[in-house]
Design an enzyme around this catalytic site. Sequence first.
Site, PDB file in Angstrom:
ATOM      1  N   ASN A  17      33.586  47.704  41.740  1.00  0.00           N
ATOM      2  CA  ASN A  17      34.551  46.826  42.408  1.00  0.00           C
ATOM      3  C   ASN A  17      36.042  47.326  41.937  1.00  0.00           C
ATOM      4  OD1 ASN A  17      33.423  44.023  43.203  1.00  0.00           O
ATOM      5  ND2 ASN A  17      32.097  44.696  41.396  1.00  0.00           N
ATOM      6  N   ILE A  89      32.749  38.517  26.792  1.00  0.00           N
ATOM      7  CA  ILE A  89      33.374  37.291  26.942  1.00  0.00           C
ATOM      8  C   ILE A  89      34.563  36.996  26.128  1.00  0.00           C
ATOM      9  CG2 ILE A  89      33.032  34.469  26.495  1.00  0.00           C
ATOM     10  CD1 ILE A  89      30.729  35.341  28.300  1.00  0.00           C
ATOM     11  N   LEU A  90      35.757  36.537  26.850  1.00  0.00           N
ATOM     12  CA  LEU A  90      37.071  36.693  26.235  1.00  0.00           C
ATOM     13  C   LEU A  90      37.061  35.443  25.427  1.00  0.00           C
ATOM     14  CD1 LEU A  90      39.088  38.247  29.244  1.00  0.00           C
ATOM     15  CD2 LEU A  90      38.538  39.339  26.915  1.00  0.00           C
ATOM     16  N   ASN A 104      38.251  36.867  37.981  1.00  0.00           N
ATOM     17  CA  ASN A 104      36.567  37.364  37.667  1.00  0.00           C
ATOM     18  C   ASN A 104      35.981  37.375  39.159  1.00  0.00           C
ATOM     19  OD1 ASN A 104      34.400  38.335  36.265  1.00  0.00           O
ATOM     20  ND2 ASN A 104      33.620  36.164  36.415  1.00  0.00           N
ATOM     21  N   HIS A 106      32.046  36.957  40.572  1.00  0.00           N
ATOM     22  CA  HIS A 106      30.624  36.674  40.048  1.00  0.00           C
ATOM     23  C   HIS A 106      29.882  36.863  41.291  1.00  0.00           C
ATOM     24  CE1 HIS A 106      27.793  34.685  37.749  1.00  0.00           C
ATOM     25  NE2 HIS A 106      27.290  34.235  38.800  1.00  0.00           N
ATOM     26  N   GLU A 144      37.930  28.339  29.732  1.00  0.00           N
ATOM     27  CA  GLU A 144      37.126  28.361  28.662  1.00  0.00           C
ATOM     28  C   GLU A 144      35.809  28.353  29.074  1.00  0.00           C
ATOM     29  OE1 GLU A 144      39.383  26.467  29.515  1.00  0.00           O
ATOM     30  OE2 GLU A 144      38.193  24.479  29.552  1.00  0.00           O
ATOM     31  N   ALA A 176      30.122  41.332  50.322  1.00  0.00           N
ATOM     32  CA  ALA A 176      30.978  40.475  49.633  1.00  0.00           C
ATOM     33  C   ALA A 176      31.950  40.953  48.551  1.00  0.00           C
ATOM     34  CB  ALA A 176      30.240  38.995  49.027  1.00  0.00           C
ATOM     35  N   GLU A 177      31.470  41.418  47.687  1.00  0.00           N
ATOM     36  CA  GLU A 177      32.302  41.734  46.271  1.00  0.00           C
ATOM     37  C   GLU A 177      33.169  42.515  46.646  1.00  0.00           C
ATOM     38  OE1 GLU A 177      30.083  42.464  42.626  1.00  0.00           O
ATOM     39  OE2 GLU A 177      28.342  41.650  43.176  1.00  0.00           O
TER      40      GLU A 177
HETATM   41  C1  GRF Z   1      29.084  43.241  39.881  1.00  0.00           C
HETATM   42  O1  GRF Z   1      27.747  42.455  40.534  1.00  0.00           O
HETATM   43  C2  GRF Z   1      29.813  42.099  39.376  1.00  0.00           C
HETATM   44  O2  GRF Z   1      29.950  40.793  40.467  1.00  0.00           O
HETATM   45  C3  GRF Z   1      29.386  41.763  38.317  1.00  0.00           C
HETATM   46  O3  GRF Z   1      29.033  42.948  37.539  1.00  0.00           O
HETATM   47  C4  GRF Z   1      28.817  44.168  38.536  1.00  0.00           C
HETATM   48  C5  GRF Z   1      29.714  44.944  38.228  1.00  0.00           C
HETATM   49  O4  GRF Z   1      29.653  45.980  38.952  1.00  0.00           O
HETATM   50  N1  GRF Z   1      30.187  40.976  37.403  1.00  0.00           N
HETATM   51  P1  GRF Z   1      30.700  47.381  39.089  1.00  0.00           P
HETATM   52  O5  GRF Z   1      30.811  47.736  37.465  1.00  0.00           O
HETATM   53  O6  GRF Z   1      32.063  46.858  39.509  1.00  0.00           O
HETATM   54  O7  GRF Z   1      30.238  48.383  39.795  1.00  0.00           O
END
Ligand code: GRF
Length: 195
Positions: A17, A89-90, A104, A106, A144, A176-177
């Site tokens: 990401n 977790i922060l 973030n 998800h 939170e 998507a991500e």
């Molecule tokens: C991704 O699936 C993201 O949605 C989740 O952890 C994974 C991280 O992948 N929170 P990367 O480290 O970005 O390759």
Amino acid sequence: MVNKAKVAVLISGGGTNLQAIIDKWLEGELPHVDLNLVVSNKKDAKGIKRAEKANIECIAITEDFEENLLKELEKRNIDIIVLAGFLKILSVDFVNKYHDRIINIHPSLIPSFCGAGYYGLRVHEAVLEKNVQISGATVHFVNEIPDGGTIIMQKAVEVRKDDTALELQKRIMEQAEWEILPMALELVAKNLVEE
Ligand code: GRF
């Protein structure tokens, strides 16, 4: 000249990401983003190499994480923090300091398959167990409540009948991500600098 928001990306692992953000940024598609810093809570996170390759300053913080993180962020006047596969977790105190400044990614369509215990492959396994036919990814502000902050952007991805959790994870990342995280970051940065 366009005003830019100073951004820090927090990672724990592969950093795909982060790579998606770097690529769009280098292509000039994030005009309101100054990609200033990458922070890893693991010394050997693969994502560190990605930051180094792009000439972005990168530090690993393995002790007294939040205390040291705050120092580094304040030193550089960071405006926005991106959690990109960041597995720590922060604390509520930290999150409140950066209200509406932490985003973030998800890997599901929140409010489904999110919250405590839903991370990594577990999310996709739960989707497959339920026979859900559409999943996806969500970018949201961090508050939170785990995965509970305001949603910024979502994208749906089909779940195929014979998918394994790994295959579904890969499709959601690719379709998507990696698309919505850079886009949502630019949106948040633009809104902030134009405030
Ligand atoms: C991704 O699936 C993201 O949605 C989740 O952890 C994974 C991280 O992948 N929170 P990367 O480290 O970005 O390759």
